[in-house]
Design an enzyme around this catalytic site. Structure first.
Site, PDB file in Angstrom:
ATOM      1  N   ASP A   9      68.998  24.699  -6.245  1.00 42.09           N
ATOM      2  CA  ASP A   9      68.177  23.464  -7.036  1.00 42.09           C
ATOM      3  C   ASP A   9      69.351  22.697  -7.878  1.00 42.09           C
ATOM      4  O   ASP A   9      68.997  22.277  -9.025  1.00 42.09           O
ATOM      5  CB  ASP A   9      67.082  23.701  -7.674  1.00 42.09           C
ATOM      6  CG  ASP A   9      65.997  24.538  -6.855  1.00 42.09           C
ATOM      7  OD1 ASP A   9      66.388  24.682  -5.581  1.00 42.09           O
ATOM      8  OD2 ASP A   9      64.725  24.637  -7.437  1.00 42.09           O
ATOM      9  N   LYS A 110      61.882  23.380  -0.345  1.00 40.02           N
ATOM     10  CA  LYS A 110      60.698  24.108  -0.664  1.00 40.02           C
ATOM     11  C   LYS A 110      59.906  23.452  -1.698  1.00 40.02           C
ATOM     12  O   LYS A 110      60.114  22.256  -2.422  1.00 40.02           O
ATOM     13  CB  LYS A 110      61.129  25.361  -1.519  1.00 40.02           C
ATOM     14  CG  LYS A 110      61.919  25.132  -2.616  1.00 40.02           C
ATOM     15  CD  LYS A 110      62.489  26.251  -3.423  1.00 40.02           C
ATOM     16  CE  LYS A 110      63.220  26.005  -4.571  1.00 40.02           C
ATOM     17  NZ  LYS A 110      62.379  25.607  -5.709  1.00 40.02           N
ATOM     18  N   CYS A 155      63.472  29.584 -10.483  1.00 35.58           N
ATOM     19  CA  CYS A 155      63.714  29.599  -9.146  1.00 35.58           C
ATOM     20  C   CYS A 155      64.936  30.512  -8.877  1.00 35.58           C
ATOM     21  O   CYS A 155      64.987  31.071  -7.884  1.00 35.58           O
ATOM     22  CB  CYS A 155      64.277  28.158  -8.683  1.00 35.58           C
ATOM     23  SG  CYS A 155      62.693  27.027  -8.720  1.00 35.58           S
TER      24      CYS A 155
END
Ligand code: VGL
Ligand code: ZN
Length: 214
Positions: A9, A110, A155
């Protein structure tokens, strides 16, 4: 037996100026570029995950009608309500402009389903559905992952714990991670949890040296 680098990310919204800015989030971009360069020399594939939400995502505080940063329940699971972030196709959802986009072999998206959040790059938070990540790695005989990115306490942590459960050997590049730290010790605790579950913590210098030796 083969390896992959997994960048979590590295998107504008998690960097200073973004909607869910992680303190010093942009500092990890240079670390990612260095790790990618090492991987290019060693022909190790690089995967980047992207948080990729529809605008009506259930984790957004405005959609839930709660205050950002507070906690509640989404689809039966504990949920922290977040500011609107990483909305599909918006500038905030793009990978950071200084990241070497050309070094990325595969992007994994995601958090696409509005009704459930997805911190891990492998599964949603209820482990109900998988992304394509595990299949992609297995198709290439990858059994050893090196992970870094944003955010350490969400994450990165849940991706690493899932990877360990799935049987991968996992290294975490600690100087390539930064955390949200809703509580000040969250990121340190997350690294300790990952280590306790079997991940090896290392710096990018150590990562580079380990590839140079192998
Ligand atoms: C993340 C909170 C919400 C992350 C994503 O990338 O760590 N954190 N969505
Ligand atoms: Zn998100």
């Amino acid at each position: 037996m083969s390896r992959a680098l997994l960048l979590i990310d590295l998107q504008n919204d998690f960097c200073p100026g973004g909607a869910l800015a992680v303190p010093e989030g942009d500092r990890v971009i240079a670390v990612a570029n260095r790790a990618m360069e090492c991987c290019r020399e060693a022909t190790i594939p690089v995967v980047a995950s992207l948080d990729w939400h529809p605008r009506n995502h259930g984790s957004f505080a405005v959609n839930a009608g709660h205050e950002a940063g507070s906690a509640g329940i989404l689809d039966g699971l504990p949920q922290i309500w977040w500011p609107v972030h990483c909305v599909q196709h918006t500038p905030g959802a793009q990978l950071h402009p200084r990241l070497n986009h050309g070094g990325i072999d595969k992007r994994v998206y995601k958090g696409l389903r509005a009704e459930i959040d997805s911190y891990s790059a492998f599964f949603d938070n209820g482990h109900r559905r998988q992304t394509e990540l595990d299949d992609w790695l297995r198709a290439r005989d990858v059994d050893h992952l090196t992970v870094m990115g944003l955010a350490t306490d969400y994450c990165v942590k849940f991706t690493v714990l899932d990877a360990l459960s799935l049987g991968y050997a996992v290294d975490v590049i600690t100087d390539g991670c930064r955390g949200v730290n809703l509580a000040p010790a969250d990121s340190d605790q997350a690294l300790e949890d990952m280590h306790h579950r079997g991940a090896t913590l290392m710096t990018v210098d150590e990562f580079a040296a380990s590839l140079a030796r192998s």
